[in-house]
Design a protein around this motif. Structure first.
Motif, mmCIF file in Angstrom:
data_model
loop_
_atom_site.group_PDB
_atom_site.id
_atom_site.type_symbol
_atom_site.label_atom_id
_atom_site.label_comp_id
_atom_site.label_asym_id
_atom_site.label_seq_id
_atom_site.Cartn_x
_atom_site.Cartn_y
_atom_site.Cartn_z
ATOM 1 N N LEU A 9 7.590 -39.725 -12.989
ATOM 2 C CA LEU A 9 7.370 -38.390 -12.451
ATOM 3 C C LEU A 9 6.719 -37.534 -13.535
ATOM 4 O O LEU A 9 7.171 -37.526 -14.683
ATOM 5 N N TRP A 10 5.631 -36.851 -13.171
ATOM 6 C CA TRP A 10 4.969 -35.905 -14.065
ATOM 7 C C TRP A 10 5.054 -34.529 -13.439
ATOM 8 O O TRP A 10 4.824 -34.375 -12.243
ATOM 9 N N VAL A 11 5.376 -33.527 -14.240
ATOM 10 C CA VAL A 11 5.391 -32.139 -13.785
ATOM 11 C C VAL A 11 4.188 -31.460 -14.428
ATOM 12 O O VAL A 11 3.923 -31.631 -15.620
ATOM 13 N N ALA A 12 3.440 -30.699 -13.610
ATOM 14 C CA ALA A 12 2.245 -30.001 -14.080
ATOM 15 C C ALA A 12 2.583 -28.536 -14.321
ATOM 16 O O ALA A 12 3.143 -27.870 -13.445
ATOM 17 N N TYR A 13 2.220 -28.049 -15.512
ATOM 18 C CA TYR A 13 2.492 -26.668 -15.899
ATOM 19 C C TYR A 13 1.179 -25.912 -16.079
ATOM 20 O O TYR A 13 0.298 -26.369 -16.818
ATOM 21 N N GLY A 14 1.061 -24.785 -15.404
ATOM 22 C CA GLY A 14 -0.070 -23.888 -15.586
ATOM 23 C C GLY A 14 0.344 -22.739 -16.483
ATOM 24 O O GLY A 14 1.443 -22.743 -17.049
ATOM 25 N N THR A 15 -0.493 -21.732 -16.580
ATOM 26 C CA THR A 15 -0.189 -20.599 -17.460
ATOM 27 C C THR A 15 1.031 -19.801 -16.997
ATOM 28 O O THR A 15 1.676 -19.133 -17.800
ATOM 29 N N ASN A 16 1.360 -19.867 -15.696
ATOM 30 C CA ASN A 16 2.494 -19.101 -15.170
ATOM 31 C C ASN A 16 3.677 -19.977 -14.778
ATOM 32 O O ASN A 16 4.536 -19.543 -14.020
ATOM 33 N N GLY A 17 3.720 -21.208 -15.257
ATOM 34 C CA GLY A 17 4.843 -22.086 -14.952
ATOM 35 C C GLY A 17 4.422 -23.323 -14.180
ATOM 36 O O GLY A 17 3.260 -23.728 -14.187
ATOM 37 N N VAL A 18 5.375 -23.919 -13.489
ATOM 38 C CA VAL A 18 5.143 -25.169 -12.767
ATOM 39 C C VAL A 18 4.188 -24.937 -11.599
ATOM 40 O O VAL A 18 4.361 -24.006 -10.816
ATOM 41 N N VAL A 19 3.171 -25.805 -11.510
ATOM 42 C CA VAL A 19 2.208 -25.705 -10.415
ATOM 43 C C VAL A 19 2.289 -26.887 -9.455
ATOM 44 O O VAL A 19 1.772 -26.826 -8.341
ATOM 45 N N GLY A 20 2.933 -27.965 -9.872
ATOM 46 C CA GLY A 20 3.055 -29.124 -8.986
ATOM 47 C C GLY A 20 3.641 -30.309 -9.715
ATOM 48 O O GLY A 20 4.056 -30.216 -10.882
ATOM 49 N N SER A 21 3.665 -31.452 -9.009
ATOM 50 C CA SER A 21 4.195 -32.671 -9.610
ATOM 51 C C SER A 21 3.449 -33.879 -9.056
ATOM 52 O O SER A 21 2.814 -33.817 -8.006
ATOM 53 N N ILE A 22 3.554 -34.967 -9.804
ATOM 54 C CA ILE A 22 2.979 -36.245 -9.389
ATOM 55 C C ILE A 22 4.080 -37.286 -9.508
ATOM 56 O O ILE A 22 4.689 -37.446 -10.569
ATOM 57 N N ARG A 23 4.330 -37.994 -8.416
ATOM 58 C CA ARG A 23 5.355 -39.049 -8.391
ATOM 59 C C ARG A 23 4.652 -40.397 -8.250
ATOM 60 O O ARG A 23 3.808 -40.574 -7.380
ATOM 61 N N HIS A 24 4.989 -41.336 -9.123
ATOM 62 C CA HIS A 24 4.427 -42.684 -9.038
ATOM 63 C C HIS A 24 5.461 -43.598 -8.394
ATOM 64 O O HIS A 24 6.598 -43.669 -8.844
ATOM 65 N N ASP A 25 5.052 -44.279 -7.332
ATOM 66 C CA ASP A 25 5.915 -45.262 -6.673
ATOM 67 C C ASP A 25 5.050 -46.416 -6.194
ATOM 68 O O ASP A 25 3.879 -46.516 -6.571
#
Length: 69
Positions: A9-25
């Motif tokens: 699992l990767w969490v994506a952070y922008g300038t204002n906090g979390v913007v999304g995530s990527i789940r590998h399965d």
């Protein structure tokens, strides 16, 4: 009944906090934007998933920081 095991699992952070995530399965790399209940899509590679996540951010947004969890 089938089950899907999340491999990473990767969490994506922008300038204002979390913007999304990527789940590998087993299906690939699934992008979910912050605040959304539905996946944006599933992609064959991590790099394509990162690009897709960035393309769903506000126009002009910088590349997010991805952190594996």
């Amino acid at each position: 009944m089938s089950t899907t095991k999340t491999l990473a699992l990767w969490v994506a952070y922008g300038t204002n906090g979390v913007v999304g995530s990527i789940r590998h399965d087993d299906e690939g790399y699934t992008v979910v934007m912050a605040g959304s209940d539905a996946a944006t899509g599933t992609y064959p590679t991590l790099e394509s998933a990162k690009g897709a996540l960035h393309s769903h951010m506000l126009p002009g947004s910088g590349w997010p920081l991805f952190r594996e969890h």
